[in-house]
Design an enzyme around this catalytic site. Sequence first.
Site, PDB file in Angstrom:
ATOM      1  N   ASP A 146      -6.130   0.707   0.659  1.00 34.44           N
ATOM      2  CA  ASP A 146      -6.220   1.127   2.052  1.00 34.44           C
ATOM      3  C   ASP A 146      -7.647   0.904   2.524  1.00 34.44           C
ATOM      4  OD1 ASP A 146      -7.837   3.402   1.278  1.00 34.44           O
ATOM      5  OD2 ASP A 146      -5.976   4.195   0.474  1.00 34.44           O
ATOM      6  N   LYS A 163       0.829  -1.205   0.000  1.00 35.76           N
ATOM      7  CA  LYS A 163       0.000   0.000   0.000  1.00 35.76           C
ATOM      8  C   LYS A 163       0.868   1.262   0.000  1.00 35.76           C
ATOM      9  CE  LYS A 163      -2.203   3.493   2.056  1.00 35.76           C
ATOM     10  NZ  LYS A 163      -1.720   4.544   2.969  1.00 35.76           N
TER      11      LYS A 163
END
Length: 211
Positions: free
Chosen positions: A140, A121
Amino acid sequence: MKKTERATEIHARLSRRYPEPEPALHWSDPWQLLVATALSAQCTDERVNKVTPIFFEKWPTIADAAGADVMEVEEVVRSTGFFRNKARNIKAAATRIMEVYSGEVPRSMAELITLGGVARKTASIVLANAFGINEGIAVDTHVKRLAFRMGLTAKTDPVQIEKDLMPLYPREQWGDINHYLVFFGREVCPARKPKCDICELNDICPKKGVK
DNA sequence: CTCCCGATAT
DNA sequence: ATATCAGGAG
Protein backbone atom coordinates in the site's frame (compact mmCIF):
# COMPACT_ATOMS: atom_id res chain seq x y z
CA MET A 1 25.13 -2.66 4.67
CA LYS A 2 23.66 -5.11 2.18
CA LYS A 3 20.01 -4.94 1.26
CA THR A 4 19.27 -8.41 2.63
CA GLU A 5 20.90 -7.56 5.98
CA ARG A 6 19.02 -4.28 6.17
CA ALA A 7 15.73 -6.02 5.40
CA THR A 8 16.32 -8.53 8.18
CA GLU A 9 17.34 -5.82 10.63
CA ILE A 10 14.21 -3.78 9.84
CA HIS A 11 12.02 -6.77 10.62
CA ALA A 12 13.93 -7.51 13.83
CA ARG A 13 13.68 -3.99 15.20
CA LEU A 14 10.06 -3.41 14.19
CA SER A 15 8.95 -6.77 15.56
CA ARG A 16 10.18 -5.52 18.94
CA ARG A 17 8.32 -2.24 18.49
CA TYR A 18 5.12 -4.07 17.48
CA PRO A 19 5.01 -7.32 19.48
CA GLU A 20 1.41 -8.19 18.56
CA PRO A 21 0.50 -6.98 15.07
CA GLU A 22 -3.17 -6.27 14.54
CA PRO A 23 -4.78 -4.30 11.71
CA ALA A 24 -6.05 -0.87 12.72
CA LEU A 25 -9.19 -1.60 10.75
CA HIS A 26 -12.03 -2.97 12.85
CA TRP A 27 -13.45 -6.32 11.72
CA SER A 28 -14.75 -9.59 13.10
CA ASP A 29 -14.83 -11.95 10.13
CA PRO A 30 -13.24 -12.29 6.66
CA TRP A 31 -16.06 -10.49 4.86
CA GLN A 32 -15.87 -7.53 7.24
CA LEU A 33 -12.13 -7.28 6.72
CA LEU A 34 -12.62 -7.46 2.96
CA VAL A 35 -15.15 -4.61 3.04
CA ALA A 36 -13.06 -2.50 5.43
CA THR A 37 -9.95 -2.93 3.30
CA ALA A 38 -11.84 -2.14 0.11
CA LEU A 39 -13.12 1.05 1.73
CA SER A 40 -9.63 2.05 2.89
CA ALA A 41 -8.41 3.05 -0.57
CA GLN A 42 -7.11 6.63 -0.39
CA CYS A 43 -8.74 7.06 2.99
CA THR A 44 -7.60 6.86 6.61
CA ASP A 45 -8.44 3.71 8.58
CA GLU A 46 -9.92 5.99 11.24
CA ARG A 47 -12.51 7.18 8.75
CA VAL A 48 -13.23 3.62 7.61
CA ASN A 49 -13.81 2.56 11.22
CA LYS A 50 -16.55 5.18 11.52
CA VAL A 51 -18.32 3.84 8.46
CA THR A 52 -18.10 0.04 8.81
CA PRO A 53 -20.22 -0.24 12.00
CA ILE A 54 -23.05 1.52 10.18
CA PHE A 55 -22.53 -0.65 7.11
CA PHE A 56 -22.65 -3.94 9.02
CA GLU A 57 -25.63 -2.87 11.06
CA LYS A 58 -27.56 -2.22 7.86
CA TRP A 59 -26.19 -5.24 5.97
CA PRO A 60 -24.95 -7.82 8.51
CA THR A 61 -24.29 -10.68 6.09
CA ILE A 62 -22.78 -11.16 2.65
CA ALA A 63 -26.25 -12.03 1.40
CA ASP A 64 -27.55 -8.73 2.76
CA ALA A 65 -24.78 -6.83 0.97
CA ALA A 66 -25.51 -8.70 -2.25
CA GLY A 67 -29.11 -7.58 -2.08
CA ALA A 68 -28.39 -4.02 -0.98
CA ASP A 69 -29.56 -0.96 -2.86
CA VAL A 70 -26.44 0.59 -4.38
CA MET A 71 -27.66 4.13 -3.73
CA GLU A 72 -28.07 3.35 -0.04
CA VAL A 73 -24.59 1.84 0.09
CA GLU A 74 -23.23 4.98 -1.59
CA GLU A 75 -24.75 7.11 1.17
CA VAL A 76 -23.18 5.00 3.91
CA VAL A 77 -19.70 4.87 2.38
CA ARG A 78 -19.70 8.40 0.92
CA SER A 79 -17.29 9.89 3.43
CA THR A 80 -14.54 7.41 2.49
CA GLY A 81 -14.21 8.85 -1.01
CA PHE A 82 -14.50 7.05 -4.37
CA PHE A 83 -17.90 6.17 -2.98
CA ARG A 84 -19.60 5.20 -6.24
CA ASN A 85 -16.87 2.73 -7.17
CA LYS A 86 -16.66 1.35 -3.64
CA ALA A 87 -20.43 0.86 -3.28
CA ARG A 88 -20.70 -0.85 -6.66
CA ASN A 89 -17.65 -3.03 -6.02
CA ILE A 90 -18.81 -4.20 -2.59
CA LYS A 91 -22.24 -5.21 -3.85
CA ALA A 92 -20.72 -6.94 -6.87
CA ALA A 93 -18.20 -8.78 -4.70
CA ALA A 94 -20.94 -9.91 -2.31
CA THR A 95 -23.06 -11.08 -5.22
CA ARG A 96 -20.21 -13.08 -6.74
CA ILE A 97 -19.33 -14.65 -3.37
CA MET A 98 -22.95 -15.77 -3.00
CA GLU A 99 -23.25 -17.08 -6.55
CA VAL A 100 -19.81 -18.56 -7.18
CA TYR A 101 -18.30 -19.25 -3.75
CA SER A 102 -21.32 -20.56 -1.82
CA GLY A 103 -21.45 -17.46 0.38
CA GLU A 104 -17.93 -17.97 1.76
CA VAL A 105 -15.06 -15.54 1.21
CA PRO A 106 -12.57 -17.49 -0.96
CA ARG A 107 -9.17 -18.31 0.55
CA SER A 108 -6.79 -17.86 -2.36
CA MET A 109 -5.21 -14.94 -4.20
CA ALA A 110 -6.41 -16.24 -7.58
CA GLU A 111 -10.04 -16.37 -6.42
CA LEU A 112 -10.04 -13.17 -4.39
CA ILE A 113 -8.82 -11.00 -7.23
CA THR A 114 -11.74 -12.11 -9.39
CA LEU A 115 -13.96 -10.06 -7.08
CA GLY A 116 -14.54 -6.54 -8.37
CA GLY A 117 -12.49 -3.92 -6.60
CA VAL A 118 -10.15 -6.50 -5.06
CA ALA A 119 -6.56 -6.63 -6.30
CA ARG A 120 -3.37 -8.07 -4.77
CA LYS A 121 -3.11 -5.54 -1.94
CA THR A 122 -6.61 -6.12 -0.57
CA ALA A 123 -6.39 -9.87 -1.17
CA SER A 124 -3.08 -10.12 0.72
CA ILE A 125 -4.53 -8.28 3.72
CA VAL A 126 -7.56 -10.57 3.89
CA LEU A 127 -5.52 -13.75 3.37
CA ALA A 128 -2.89 -12.88 5.97
CA ASN A 129 -5.12 -11.47 8.69
CA ALA A 130 -8.39 -13.38 8.33
CA PHE A 131 -7.00 -16.74 7.20
CA GLY A 132 -3.34 -16.76 8.23
CA ILE A 133 -2.31 -17.43 4.62
CA ASN A 134 0.74 -15.66 3.20
CA GLU A 135 0.41 -15.60 -0.59
CA GLY A 136 1.80 -12.12 -1.14
CA ILE A 137 3.01 -8.95 0.55
CA ALA A 138 0.40 -6.20 0.58
CA VAL A 139 1.97 -3.09 -0.95
CA ASP A 140 0.00 0.00 0.00
CA THR A 141 1.06 3.62 0.14
CA HIS A 142 3.04 3.12 3.38
CA VAL A 143 4.86 -0.04 2.27
CA LYS A 144 5.65 1.65 -1.03
CA ARG A 145 7.13 4.70 0.69
CA LEU A 146 9.05 2.83 3.41
CA ALA A 147 10.43 0.19 1.04
CA PHE A 148 11.77 2.98 -1.14
CA ARG A 149 13.18 5.10 1.67
CA MET A 150 14.81 2.11 3.34
CA GLY A 151 16.43 1.12 0.06
CA LEU A 152 14.56 -2.18 -0.34
CA THR A 153 13.34 -1.26 -3.82
CA ALA A 154 13.90 1.33 -6.52
CA LYS A 155 10.59 0.58 -8.24
CA THR A 156 7.37 2.57 -8.12
CA ASP A 157 4.88 -0.02 -9.37
CA PRO A 158 3.37 -1.93 -6.40
CA VAL A 159 3.56 -5.27 -8.23
CA GLN A 160 7.27 -4.76 -8.92
CA ILE A 161 7.87 -3.63 -5.33
CA GLU A 162 6.18 -6.79 -4.07
CA LYS A 163 8.50 -8.89 -6.23
CA ASP A 164 11.49 -7.04 -4.76
CA LEU A 165 10.28 -7.55 -1.18
CA MET A 166 9.21 -11.20 -1.27
CA PRO A 167 12.71 -12.73 -1.59
CA LEU A 168 13.95 -10.54 1.29
CA TYR A 169 11.70 -12.22 3.86
CA PRO A 170 10.66 -15.78 4.69
CA ARG A 171 7.05 -16.41 3.75
CA GLU A 172 5.82 -16.61 7.33
CA GLN A 173 6.89 -12.96 7.81
CA TRP A 174 5.02 -11.60 4.80
CA GLY A 175 1.94 -10.59 6.75
CA ASP A 176 3.90 -9.02 9.57
CA ILE A 177 6.30 -7.00 7.42
CA ASN A 178 3.32 -5.26 5.86
CA HIS A 179 1.95 -4.44 9.29
CA TYR A 180 5.30 -3.16 10.55
CA LEU A 181 5.94 -0.88 7.59
CA VAL A 182 2.39 0.50 7.66
CA PHE A 183 2.46 1.34 11.37
CA PHE A 184 6.01 2.59 11.42
CA GLY A 185 5.25 4.65 8.32
CA ARG A 186 2.29 6.22 10.03
CA GLU A 187 3.96 6.92 13.37
CA VAL A 188 7.56 7.77 12.48
CA CYS A 189 8.04 7.99 8.72
CA PRO A 190 5.00 9.68 7.16
CA ALA A 191 5.03 11.03 3.62
CA ARG A 192 5.31 14.70 4.55
CA LYS A 193 7.44 15.09 7.68
CA PRO A 194 9.52 12.01 8.53
CA LYS A 195 10.73 12.13 12.16
CA CYS A 196 14.32 11.20 11.44
CA ASP A 197 15.45 12.62 14.80
CA ILE A 198 13.56 9.99 16.79
CA CYS A 199 13.73 7.16 14.23
CA GLU A 200 15.08 3.84 15.51
CA LEU A 201 15.99 2.84 11.93
CA ASN A 202 17.99 6.03 11.41
CA ASP A 203 21.40 4.34 11.51
CA ILE A 204 20.49 1.89 8.74
CA CYS A 205 18.42 4.28 6.60
CA PRO A 206 19.95 5.16 3.21
CA LYS A 207 17.81 8.31 3.01
CA LYS A 208 18.01 9.69 6.53
CA GLY A 209 17.68 13.45 6.47
CA VAL A 210 16.47 13.32 2.87
CA LYS A 211 12.86 13.80 1.88
C1' DC B 1 -1.60 7.20 -18.47
C1' DT B 2 -6.34 8.89 -16.41
C1' DC B 3 -10.22 8.69 -13.52
C1' DC B 4 -12.65 7.85 -9.33
C1' DC B 5 -13.48 11.44 -4.64
C1' DG B 6 -14.29 12.93 0.60
C1' DA B 7 -11.78 14.34 4.87
C1' DT B 8 -7.93 16.14 7.09
C1' DA B 9 -3.17 18.05 7.94
C1' DT B 10 0.06 21.38 6.53
C1' DA C 1 -4.25 25.88 -1.92
C1' DT C 2 -2.16 21.50 -1.94
C1' DA C 3 -0.66 16.91 -0.45
C1' DT C 4 -1.99 12.74 1.46
C1' DC C 5 -4.75 9.01 3.26
C1' DA C 6 -4.09 0.63 4.45
C1' DG C 7 -6.13 1.28 -4.28
C1' DG C 8 -8.25 -0.40 -8.33
C1' DA C 9 -9.95 -0.30 -13.07
C1' DG C 10 -10.20 1.27 -17.93
